[in-house]
Design an enzyme around this catalytic site. Structure first.
Site, PDB file in Angstrom:
ATOM      1  N   HIS A   7       0.825  -1.204   0.000  1.00  0.00           N
ATOM      2  CA  HIS A   7       0.000   0.000   0.000  1.00  0.00           C
ATOM      3  C   HIS A   7       0.859   1.254   0.000  1.00  0.00           C
ATOM      4  O   HIS A   7       2.039   1.227   0.315  1.00  0.00           O
ATOM      5  CB  HIS A   7      -0.970   0.032   1.193  1.00  0.00           C
ATOM      6  CG  HIS A   7      -0.332   0.058   2.553  1.00  0.00           C
ATOM      7  ND1 HIS A   7      -0.084  -1.082   3.292  1.00  0.00           N
ATOM      8  CD2 HIS A   7       0.085   1.088   3.329  1.00  0.00           C
ATOM      9  CE1 HIS A   7       0.453  -0.752   4.467  1.00  0.00           C
ATOM     10  NE2 HIS A   7       0.578   0.564   4.506  1.00  0.00           N
ATOM     11  N   GLU A  43      -8.120   3.973   9.953  1.00  0.00           N
ATOM     12  CA  GLU A  43      -7.618   3.770   8.602  1.00  0.00           C
ATOM     13  C   GLU A  43      -8.596   2.984   7.754  1.00  0.00           C
ATOM     14  O   GLU A  43      -9.375   2.184   8.255  1.00  0.00           O
ATOM     15  CB  GLU A  43      -6.282   3.028   8.633  1.00  0.00           C
ATOM     16  CG  GLU A  43      -6.366   1.643   9.229  1.00  0.00           C
ATOM     17  CD  GLU A  43      -5.091   0.856   9.001  1.00  0.00           C
ATOM     18  OE1 GLU A  43      -4.833   0.473   7.851  1.00  0.00           O
ATOM     19  OE2 GLU A  43      -4.359   0.634   9.977  1.00  0.00           O
TER      20      GLU A  43
HETATM   21 CO    CO Z   1       0.877   1.602   6.267  1.00  0.00          CO
END
Ligand code: CO
Length: 141
Positions: A7, A43
């Protein structure tokens, strides 16, 4: 050593707005949304590509407190890309191997990441200014 880009971590002030923007603009699908109180973040993982060794994502990070790393990053005028995370087979072994090359590791042993992963960060002073994370995805059923 690296199996994929797991990511790209992006610091955002408004998580709902950023999720909606990545969904509507790029057709990305959210595959997890969770709090990590140790890191002081909420997140969301937006899936870009799902491969045999794990997925590639955009990780949207909203601070849950001002003194967290992401909170400080935003408070200091940071916006956008915060770190790059590479997938590895074995996070503990990779951190040991990289540390053996004289690069400081922030996490000498892995800690808990999103979706049951094990993660560790390298010190940006030893990586050309890029905050690098290694990610061992949770075992797939
Ligand atoms: Co991260």
């Amino acid at each position: 050593m690296f199996t994929r880009i797991d990511h790209v971590g992006i610091a955002v002030p408004d998580l709902d707005a950023s999720i909606a923007w990545y969904e509507s603009t790029f057709d990305l699908r959210m595959v997890s949304r969770e709090f990590n109180e140790e890191q002081g973040i909420e997140e969301a993982m937006m899936l870009v590509f799902d491969g045999p060794t794990g997925g590639s994502h955009v990780q949207l990070l909203r601070p849950t407190r001002d003194d967290s790393p992401i909170g400080k990053f935003l408070a200091n005028g940071g916006r956008g890309v915060h770190h790059v995370a590479y997938g590895v087979e074995d996070a503990a072994a990779t951190l040991t191997e990289i540390g053996g090359k004289g690069i400081r590791v922030i996490d000498s042993s892995p800690r808990h990441g999103a979706m049951g992963s094990s993660i560790g960060f390298l010190h940006p002073k030893d990586t050309g200014g890029v905050l690098i994370e290694v990610v061992q995805a949770a075992a797939r059923p």
